[in-house]
Write an enzyme that holds these catalytic residues in place. Structure first.
Site: not given
Ligand code: MRU
Length: 321
Positions: A45-47, A79, A183, A224, A234-235
């Protein structure tokens, strides 16, 4: 330190981020289905790491034969929000005409670039933080995980912390736990502990109070997807942080490689926001915590208008919308 995602013996090898911090284990992904499942479960995960997963997924598909273009589409849409995933897929797919080895070589080149570009972006951002924030040592606030684990290596927002910590300039990092998948509490805290950077985990809902108490010199987040006007996806929770930061006069700095910039999108309104499974909210560690069948609103990301951002920083320096 090993890469978050790599290629070895015909397989994609990832650090399983669903198991940390309790267990450090590697997963070998040998098929496109396994890779897509790992992306959906946030095992990777994570862009920027998703960009690498996209490119390596196409390399897997190309080596196995069959309809590579269709496999690429499945990977790219696993995603929706981080533009890096589709970007990594397209980059590897561009070499398909030259054969499977060329596709893999392109994916591996992308992996090599990741650490270098993130180091450069976060070095630029560290200079901006030092210019914006007079207090020494610095108290930084982090949301989600934008560290080594969110990239192939080094990290983006947390990469700034590594640069500043090397220079003895970090007093502490306040780590938002990052509901609902934690996270921050699980991954960012683990990375900071490994690097011996002082930190405290806080509930996301404590961030504004921490700013009000004067405990935060700068907020540092990753991204992201960044629209052409500088709006930042973003998150979930990032937007609220940015509002609180503006209210309290705290600089709010976004760090990302330029592969996160989607220059085809005029503004953030066009960014697809992933909605995740209700169980992430109705259950905690497998135990129900809401009335049965409670309806939920569970967006994984939000969009922060560029107005609220002090600087968006890539490997090219401060981004001009
Ligand atoms: O759902 P996740 O864990 O993939 O979300 C990750 C984030 O929102 C990160 O902040 C972002 O990808 C930047 S990572 C360098």
């Amino acid at each position: 330190m090993r890469r978050t995602i790599d290629w070895a013996d015909g397989a994609v090898v990832i650090i399983d981020q669903t198991a940390l911090p309790g267990e450090y284990r590697l997963l070998e992904l040998r098929t496109v289905d396994e890779l897509v499942d790992a992306v959906k479960r946030l095992a990777v995960r994570g862009a920027p790491a998703l960009g690498a997963a996209g490119a390596l997924g196409v390399a897997l598909a190309a080596r196995r034969g069959g309809d590579v273009e269709q496999a690429a589409e499945v990977i790219a849409t696993a995603r929706p929000t981080a533009v890096n995933l589709a970007w990594g897929v397209q980059r590897a797919l561009g070499k398909l005409g030259e054969g499977a080895d060329a596709v893999l070589a392109e994916a591996l080149a992308l992996l090599d670039e990741d650490e270098r570009l993130n180091k450069t972006a976060s070095r630029h951002a560290a200079e901006i933080v030092l210019a914006e924030c007079p207090r020494r040592p610095l108290r930084l606030l982090s949301h989600c995980n934008a560290g080594r684990l969110a990239t192939v290596g080094w990290g983006t927002a947390l990469g700034v912390v590594w640069h500043l910590h090397e220079r003895g300039l970090v007093e502490e990092v306040l780590v938002d736990e990052t509901r609902p998948l934690l996270q921050g509490a699980r991954l960012t805290a683990w990375e900071l502990a490994q690097a011996a950077v002082p930190y405290r985990v806080q509930p996301d809902s404590a961030a504004a109070a921490a700013m009000a108490r004067g405990l935060v010199d700068c907020v540092l987040v990753g991204a992201d997807r960044i629209a052409a006007n500088g709006d930042v996806a973003n998150k979930i929770g990032t937007y609220g942080l940015a509002i609180a930061a503006r209210y309290h006069g705290v600089p709010f700095v976004v760090v990302a490689p330029s592969s996160t910039v989607d220059s085809k999108l005029g503004d953030g309104a066009g960014i697809a926001i992933e909605e995740r499974d209700a169980r992430e909210l109705t259950h905690y560690a497998g135990v129900p915590i809401t009335p049965p069948d409670a309806d939920v609103f569970n967006p994984a990301f939000d969009v922060t208008p560029y107005d609220l951002v002090t600087a968006v920083v890539t490997e090219h320096g401060r981004l001009t919308p």
